[in-house]
Enzyme design. Structure first.
Site, PDB file in Angstrom:
ATOM      1  N   GLY A 194    -140.325 -27.690  55.257  1.00 43.20           N
ATOM      2  CA  GLY A 194    -139.154 -27.603  54.401  1.00 43.20           C
ATOM      3  C   GLY A 194    -138.844 -26.157  54.087  1.00 43.20           C
ATOM      4  N   GLY A 251    -143.440 -12.467  43.793  1.00 43.75           N
ATOM      5  CA  GLY A 251    -143.519 -11.841  45.102  1.00 43.75           C
ATOM      6  C   GLY A 251    -144.570 -12.515  45.955  1.00 43.75           C
ATOM      7  CG  ASP A 259    -146.538 -19.110  54.759  1.00 47.57           C
ATOM      8  OD1 ASP A 259    -145.671 -19.452  55.588  1.00 47.57           O
ATOM      9  OD2 ASP A 259    -146.329 -19.086  53.534  1.00 47.57           O
ATOM     10  NE  ARG A 304    -138.019 -26.547  42.522  1.00 49.59           N
ATOM     11  CZ  ARG A 304    -138.166 -27.681  43.203  1.00 49.59           C
ATOM     12  NH1 ARG A 304    -138.448 -27.656  44.497  1.00 49.59           N
ATOM     13  NH2 ARG A 304    -138.039 -28.852  42.586  1.00 49.59           N
ATOM     14  CD1 TRP A 338    -140.581 -10.029  54.490  1.00 49.72           C
ATOM     15  CD2 TRP A 338    -142.447 -10.531  55.614  1.00 49.72           C
ATOM     16  NE1 TRP A 338    -141.374  -8.909  54.481  1.00 49.72           N
ATOM     17  CE2 TRP A 338    -142.528  -9.183  55.156  1.00 49.72           C
ATOM     18  CE3 TRP A 338    -143.509 -11.071  56.340  1.00 49.72           C
ATOM     19  CZ2 TRP A 338    -143.632  -8.377  55.418  1.00 49.72           C
ATOM     20  CZ3 TRP A 338    -144.619 -10.265  56.594  1.00 49.72           C
ATOM     21  CH2 TRP A 338    -144.678  -8.943  56.135  1.00 49.72           C
ATOM     22  CG  ASP A 339    -137.693 -16.286  54.856  1.00 47.74           C
ATOM     23  OD1 ASP A 339    -138.035 -17.425  54.509  1.00 47.74           O
ATOM     24  OD2 ASP A 339    -137.942 -15.269  54.188  1.00 47.74           O
ATOM     25  CB  THR A 349    -147.325 -24.587  49.967  1.00 48.14           C
ATOM     26  OG1 THR A 349    -146.535 -24.084  51.045  1.00 48.14           O
ATOM     27  CG2 THR A 349    -148.733 -24.016  50.074  1.00 48.14           C
ATOM     28  CB  THR A 350    -147.470 -27.414  45.346  1.00 45.08           C
ATOM     29  OG1 THR A 350    -147.239 -26.054  44.959  1.00 45.08           O
ATOM     30  CG2 THR A 350    -148.144 -28.155  44.208  1.00 45.08           C
ATOM     31  CE1 TYR A 365    -143.712 -14.578  57.790  1.00 46.13           C
ATOM     32  CE2 TYR A 365    -145.089 -15.872  56.312  1.00 46.13           C
ATOM     33  CZ  TYR A 365    -143.841 -15.499  56.780  1.00 46.13           C
ATOM     34  OH  TYR A 365    -142.712 -16.050  56.220  1.00 46.13           O
TER      35      TYR A 365
END
Length: 243
Positions: free
Chosen positions: A17, A166, A43, A160, A63-64, A24-25, A46
């Site tokens: 998503g 960060g 992640d 959110r 980063w996306d 992730t939670t 990366y």
């Protein structure tokens, strides 16, 4: 262990998503509930900061973008996990996720979930794969047995994301510029996932083809962590029971 020879069937469960959907939670909570489950984060693949693509318009790292990740290594690792049931790559996880200790889940609720989990055949080795670029890449998506898409409306996601301080990278600490969500996070999500939605509308509904492969859930602010976690567990239990 080089081969999955313990009479176990490895099942890869993808939770994907846009950033800030809560995926992730949920992946972390589910992995702690499910017996002997493995949790792997996209992640963790990366690239180093200097290898992440530079956006020429804004002069910052993107980063996306899919290119920010070592997708080749990620695919190789998923193939290896499916074969062996174990993680083979040495990964560095920066834990850029809310502390799940803040969620006070009642004992009665946890017992309900534990009773559901008992129906999972103990010969299954469950691997939860958490990531924001799982279903847009066919080479990655095909490695996943169960695909769960966690969603939330644009305004919720932006609020959110903007509330976060960060992100720790391999080499530094990244803080979003004011425009980053619109110009990078959501734009990349939309560009890479619109083909999964009718009329290319990522705020709308999945295409019939996507629905045959992906189950989705709206994790908006009005949805409790109990409801969202129950949905994830129910999807996993149902999939395992029908294998």
């Amino acid at each position: 262990m080089s081969e999955n020879t313990c009479n176990q069937k490895t099942i890869l469960i993808g939770l994907s998503g846009c950033s800030s959907t809560g995926k992730t939670t949920l992946a972390k909570l589910a992995s702690q509930l499910l017996p002997n489950a493995i949790l792997i984060h996209e992640d963790d693949f990366y690239k180093h900061d200097e290898e992440v693509p530079m956006n020429e318009k804004y002069g910052i790292r993107d980063w996306d973008s899919p290119e920010a990740l070592d997708m080749g290594l990620f695919e190789k690792e998923l193939i290896s996990i499916k074969s062996t049931g174990e993680v083979s790559t040495v990964l560095i996880h920066n834990n850029n996720v809310d502390d799940i200790k803040k969620f006070s889940l009642a004992d009665e609720f946890m017992k309900e979930l534990e009773n559901k989990i008992k129906h999972i055949d103990n010969s299954y080795k469950l691997v939860i794969v958490d990531g924001f670029m799982l279903f847009n890449d066919p080479k990655i998506s095909k490695q996943l047995d169960l695909r769960l898409l966690i969603r939330a409306p644009y305004e919720t996601l932006k609020r959110r994301r903007n509330a976060r301080n960060g992100y720790q990278t391999l080499d530094s600490f990244w803080v979003d510029p004011p425009y980053y969500f619109d110009e990078f996070v959501y734009k990349s999500y939309e560009e890479n996932h619109r083909s999964l939605f009718k009329n290319n509308d990522v705020e709308g509904i999945l295409t019939d083809e996507a629905t045959s492969m992906i189950n989705d859930f709206n994790n908006d602010d009005g949805v409790s962590i109990q409801d969202s976690l129950t949905w994830v567990i129910d999807e996993i239990v149902s999939f395992c029971e029908n294998k």
